[in-house]
Scaffold this motif. Structure first.
Motif, short mmCIF file in Angstrom:
data_model
loop_
_atom_site.label_atom_id
_atom_site.label_comp_id
_atom_site.label_asym_id
_atom_site.label_seq_id
_atom_site.Cartn_x
_atom_site.Cartn_y
_atom_site.Cartn_z
N ALA A 97 0.83 -1.21 0.00
CA ALA A 97 0.00 0.00 0.00
C ALA A 97 0.86 1.25 0.00
N LYS A 98 1.90 1.25 0.81
CA LYS A 98 2.79 2.42 0.87
C LYS A 98 3.49 2.67 -0.46
N VAL A 99 4.00 1.60 -1.06
CA VAL A 99 4.73 1.75 -2.33
C VAL A 99 3.77 2.20 -3.43
N ALA A 100 2.57 1.65 -3.43
CA ALA A 100 1.60 2.02 -4.46
C ALA A 100 1.23 3.50 -4.38
N GLN A 101 1.24 4.06 -3.17
CA GLN A 101 0.86 5.46 -2.98
C GLN A 101 2.07 6.39 -2.94
N GLY A 102 3.28 5.82 -3.03
CA GLY A 102 4.48 6.65 -3.03
C GLY A 102 4.84 7.20 -1.67
N LEU A 103 4.40 6.55 -0.59
CA LEU A 103 4.74 7.02 0.75
C LEU A 103 6.18 6.68 1.08
N ALA A 104 6.78 7.51 1.92
CA ALA A 104 8.17 7.31 2.31
C ALA A 104 8.32 7.72 3.76
N ASP A 105 7.90 6.84 4.67
CA ASP A 105 7.88 7.20 6.09
C ASP A 105 8.86 6.39 6.93
N ASP A 106 9.71 5.61 6.29
CA ASP A 106 10.79 4.92 7.00
C ASP A 106 11.92 4.66 6.02
N VAL A 107 13.00 4.06 6.50
CA VAL A 107 14.18 3.89 5.64
C VAL A 107 13.90 2.93 4.49
N ALA A 108 13.04 1.92 4.70
CA ALA A 108 12.74 0.97 3.63
C ALA A 108 11.99 1.66 2.50
N THR A 109 10.91 2.38 2.83
CA THR A 109 10.10 3.01 1.78
C THR A 109 10.81 4.20 1.13
N THR A 110 11.64 4.92 1.88
CA THR A 110 12.40 6.01 1.24
C THR A 110 13.42 5.44 0.25
N THR A 111 14.03 4.30 0.59
CA THR A 111 14.97 3.67 -0.34
C THR A 111 14.26 3.16 -1.59
N ILE A 112 13.09 2.56 -1.39
CA ILE A 112 12.30 2.09 -2.54
C ILE A 112 11.96 3.25 -3.46
N LEU A 113 11.56 4.37 -2.87
CA LEU A 113 11.15 5.52 -3.67
C LEU A 113 12.35 6.17 -4.36
N ALA A 114 13.53 6.07 -3.74
CA ALA A 114 14.70 6.77 -4.26
C ALA A 114 15.42 6.03 -5.37
N THR A 115 15.27 4.70 -5.42
CA THR A 115 16.05 3.96 -6.41
C THR A 115 15.36 3.95 -7.77
N THR A 116 16.17 3.96 -8.82
CA THR A 116 15.66 3.82 -10.18
C THR A 116 15.83 2.39 -10.70
N ALA A 117 16.34 1.51 -9.85
CA ALA A 117 16.57 0.12 -10.25
C ALA A 117 15.25 -0.62 -10.44
N PRO A 118 15.23 -1.68 -11.26
CA PRO A 118 14.02 -2.51 -11.38
C PRO A 118 13.63 -3.08 -10.02
N LYS A 119 12.33 -3.15 -9.77
CA LYS A 119 11.84 -3.62 -8.47
C LYS A 119 10.96 -4.85 -8.67
N TYR A 120 11.16 -5.83 -7.79
CA TYR A 120 10.45 -7.10 -7.86
C TYR A 120 9.76 -7.33 -6.52
N VAL A 121 8.47 -7.52 -6.57
CA VAL A 121 7.64 -7.57 -5.37
C VAL A 121 7.13 -8.99 -5.17
N ILE A 122 7.37 -9.54 -3.95
CA ILE A 122 6.94 -10.90 -3.63
C ILE A 122 5.95 -10.81 -2.48
N PRO A 123 4.63 -10.69 -2.78
CA PRO A 123 3.65 -10.50 -1.71
C PRO A 123 3.50 -11.74 -0.83
#
Length: 408
Positions: A97-123
């Motif tokens: 939910a956080k990644v889908a909405q572009g939230l960045a409220d901790d070190v994990a989500t800020t890193t996800i938002l900051a990288t331009t690398a391909p991202k692979y999600v394993i729910p």
């Protein structure tokens, strides 16, 4: 060389019962040569300690945006810039939910938002959470944003009942990731090529319990299929029954007899770029196999079988090749070079892989091989005794240098 060798992989672990499986995913990636760093959400640290990940990766684990080990670098930006590929495993409903909405409220989500690398999600989550319209919408948004999402597995959940939402096993996750990376690498030597490989020894039935076959284990053909896939090809493997694990990422077709193999190879050959006939095809089959088990006759100590030749599949296909590059195999026990050169000329293949199976460490059932590579107009090249994986790589590299790359 593995597709993962020296690749910078950041694994983001969120808090769920499946968090422990991320350790095995990391270990498998590192075993294939990847450099791995880890970022944990606060909830992930409740399930497994940062020290465990740090010990495994031998790298600092990022858990806090405000822990500045190096004052010249912003934690999440430094990790984001280092990353070449990011894996979110397990990805909880909250993280998705956080990644889908572009939230960045901790070190994990800020890193996800900051990288331009391909991202692979394993729910991984409860089945009801997975089916919730909000989660469905969030996963659809991730896909629309260009992230790659692996479908969760179905099985027993932490709540004690069966449903979809279970994290796939680490081996399946890494196999999926490997396929994704290979397909994205357009500069791989066999990218865009269709490679057809046959493997194993065909069986010709005498009666319902007996058959004529040979000692082929299929290991060489399977090694070639795996090597071709790692080099970027779309691979079809046509195999007789073997004890080998089916290679992931290739189309698999099982056959038993030479006639079945002929049918399937002929069908696939039309759209093939490179054919590798590594299967050991029976040269003869019984003229009239019987429907019931042949019983031993007390008054006759001899049994006579009438055999007839099977179709020479390699010769038949090579005679009608157009854009295809055809690779054949020749297993010999004497006069290796003379017999191989005769076969090369008679069957009109582009590359012949010959080996003397009477030699130790060469040929059937083992994990090593030694081959001589022959092409029309080229000097034969003999390898050292190498692993079958290394021989497979050598065969395909030789094919590329001798014309396979240019055939369209």
């Amino acid at each position: 060389m593995s597709i993962w060798t020296d690749r910078h992989v950041t694994v983001v672990v969120s808090g769920g019962i499946a968090s422990y499986k991320a350790l095995t995913v990391i270990r498998l990636l590192m075993k294939q040569g990847a450099q791995v760093r880890v970022a944990l959400t606060a909830h992930a640290t409740e399930f497994i300690t940062p020290l465990t990940f740090q010990t495994l990766t031998q790298q600092p684990v990022v858990t806090d945006e405000f822990t500045m080990t190096d004052p010249t670098h912003v934690v999440h930006v430094a990790l984001a810039d280092w990353t070449e590929l990011m894996v979110l495993v397990p990805a909880t409903a909250n993280l998705i939910a956080k990644v889908a909405q572009g939230l960045a409220d901790d070190v994990a989500t800020t890193t996800i938002l900051a990288t331009t690398a391909p991202k692979y999600v394993i729910p991984a989550m409860n089945s009801h959470m997975l089916a919730n319209p909000a989660t469905v919408r969030n996963i659809a948004q991730l896909t629309a944003d260009g992230l790659h999402v692996l479908q969760p597995a179905t099985g027993m959940l932490a709540e004690g009942y069966r449903g979809q939402g279970r994290l796939p096993e680490p081996e399946a996750i890494v196999a999926w990731l490997t396929d994704q990376v290979i397909d994205a690498e357009s500069d791989l030597p066999l990218h865009g090529k269709k490679v057809l490989v046959t493997a194993g020894g065909t069986r010709e039935m005498i009666d319902p319990v007996r058959y004529i076959s040979n000692r082929s284990s299929g290991k060489m053909g399977y090694a070639i299929a795996l090597a071709a896939r790692a080099m970027g090809a779309q691979v079809t493997l046509i195999s007789t029954p073997t004890a080998l694990k089916r290679p992931h990422g290739v189309e698999y077709i099982q056959v038993t007899t030479a006639a079945e193999l002929l049918t399937q190879v002929t069908k696939a050959f039309v759209t093939t770029d490179i054919l590798v006939m590594a299967a050991a095809v029976s040269d003869y089959r019984p003229v009239a196999p019987v429907d019931q088990k042949i019983k031993k006759q007390a008054d006759d100590a001899h049994l006579t079988l009438q055999l007839t030749e099977t179709t020479d599949i390699l010769k038949a296909l090579a005679a009608h090749k157009q854009q295809q590059f055809v690779i054949g195999f020749a297993a010999e026990t004497q006069n290796l070079l003379a017999n191989a050169e005769q076969k090369l000329a008679a069957k009109k293949v582009d590359l012949l892989v010959a080996n003397d199976v009477s030699q130790p460490g060469v040929g059937f059932n083992g994990d090593t091989n030694q081959v001589t590579l022959l092409s029309p107009g080229a000097t034969p090249v003999t390898t050292a005794v190498l692993s079958k994986a290394a021989i497979a790589q050598k065969v395909l590299e030789t094919a590329l240098t001798r014309g396979a790359a240019g055939k369209k």
